[in-house]
Design an enzyme around this catalytic site. Structure first.
Site, PDB file in Angstrom:
ATOM      1  N   GLY A 128      21.839  41.806  15.133  1.00  0.00           N
ATOM      2  CA  GLY A 128      20.589  41.504  15.656  1.00  0.00           C
ATOM      3  C   GLY A 128      19.803  41.351  14.271  1.00  0.00           C
ATOM      4  N   LEU A 163      17.479  42.818  12.271  1.00  0.00           N
ATOM      5  CA  LEU A 163      17.508  43.759  10.932  1.00  0.00           C
ATOM      6  C   LEU A 163      19.137  43.742  10.659  1.00  0.00           C
ATOM      7  CD1 LEU A 163      16.463  45.532   8.842  1.00  0.00           C
ATOM      8  CD2 LEU A 163      16.364  47.398  10.623  1.00  0.00           C
ATOM      9  N   THR A 167      13.853  45.453  22.509  1.00  0.00           N
ATOM     10  CA  THR A 167      12.209  44.972  21.739  1.00  0.00           C
ATOM     11  C   THR A 167      11.450  44.193  22.371  1.00  0.00           C
ATOM     12  OG1 THR A 167      13.324  43.391  20.147  1.00  0.00           O
ATOM     13  CG2 THR A 167      13.451  45.512  19.427  1.00  0.00           C
ATOM     14  N   TYR A 216       7.600  49.943  26.482  1.00  0.00           N
ATOM     15  CA  TYR A 216       8.336  49.739  25.230  1.00  0.00           C
ATOM     16  C   TYR A 216       7.959  50.958  24.324  1.00  0.00           C
ATOM     17  CZ  TYR A 216       9.631  48.383  20.515  1.00  0.00           C
ATOM     18  OH  TYR A 216       9.983  48.186  19.317  1.00  0.00           O
ATOM     19  N   LYS A 242      10.618  54.025  22.698  1.00  0.00           N
ATOM     20  CA  LYS A 242      10.690  54.080  21.404  1.00  0.00           C
ATOM     21  C   LYS A 242      10.157  55.746  20.908  1.00  0.00           C
ATOM     22  CE  LYS A 242      12.260  51.750  18.842  1.00  0.00           C
ATOM     23  NZ  LYS A 242      13.581  51.700  18.202  1.00  0.00           N
TER      24      LYS A 242
END
Length: 241
Positions: free
Chosen positions: A10, A12, A58, A121, A125
């Site tokens: 991904g 990051l 995300t 979302y 999280k």
């Protein structure tokens, strides 16, 4: 110190693999995060000292339409990783988001109460942070980053953030990761200075058009800028300043 990263392909994860030599990054085929047994098998085989959990759903707009996929990736996956971390005594570094805050004030500190969440979302999280806290040893990093290039034709001038491009944020995250076993904090904010998304976009896409969050098609928080004073103190301590 052995480091395992989820979401290694991904945005990051790719940067961290380039910055931290020898990092172990199982593919999603090798370690399906929603499969508790598969996660446990890989972690018990690798026995890392630190697990960096970057994998997440995300897509903020997509989360409203496919809530099950978002919940499974963000919440179930984090629960499975936390359990596996405990099984081998690893420290879990959980990558969270500024979206756990409602965006009413900005300048949020680590000890400020998150919520109320403004979209699905954000909800997943926030719940994922609680799942990460089930790991006996954990560090939650609230951050926000974009690809190296701004990907959209329009950027919102009424959304404020500490977000930055991934090549700017990733070295900071890598510093926290490589010093994870000495950092005592349980939550840290790692972003850059407060700015509008439009200001951020213009840095790498000068012709971006100005828009407002009313155009987003999903509820967005207005100001999720984060106070990074504590991270500055931690960095100074790490460097001996």
């Amino acid at each position: 110190m052995k480091i395992l990263v989820t979401g290694g392909s991904g945005r990051l994860g790719t940067e961290l693999r380039a910055l931290i030599p020898g990092i172990v990054a199982p593919t999603s085929a090798e370690m399906n995060l929603t499969d508790a047994a598969a996660v446990m098998a890989v972690v018990e085989r690798e026995r890392p000292d630190v697990i960096v959990h970057t994998a997440a759903y995300t897509n903020v707009g997509g989360a409203e339409k496919d809530r099950e996929a978002c919940w499974n990736a963000n919440v179930v996956g984090t629960r499975n990783i936390a359990a596996a971390a405990n099984a081998v005594g690893a420290k879990l570094i959980h990558i969270s988001t500024d979206y756990v805050f409602d965006g009413q004030t900005g300048g949020y500190r680590e000890g400020d109460t998150p919520g109320p969440v403004v979209n699905y979302y954000s909800l997943t999280k926030l719940v994922a942070e609680e799942a990460a806290r089930a790991a006996t040893k954990h560090l939650i990093l609230r951050t926000s980053f974009r690809p190296r290039e701004f990907a959209y034709p329009v950027a919102f001038s009424d959304v404020y953030t500490g977000q930055d491009y991934v090549d700017i944020i990733a070295p900071e995250i890598a510093l926290a990761v490589t010093n994870a076993l000495t950092i005592q904090d349980e939550v840290l904010h790692i972003v850059t200075e407060r700015k509008s998304v439009y200001e951020l976009a213009r840095r790498r896409k000068p012709d971006v058009q100005e828009g407002t969050r009313a155009q987003a098609g999903v509820t967005l928080p207005g100001d999720v800028s984060l106070n990074t004073g504590r991270w500055a103190e931690v960095k100074a301590a790490l460097s001996g300043d």
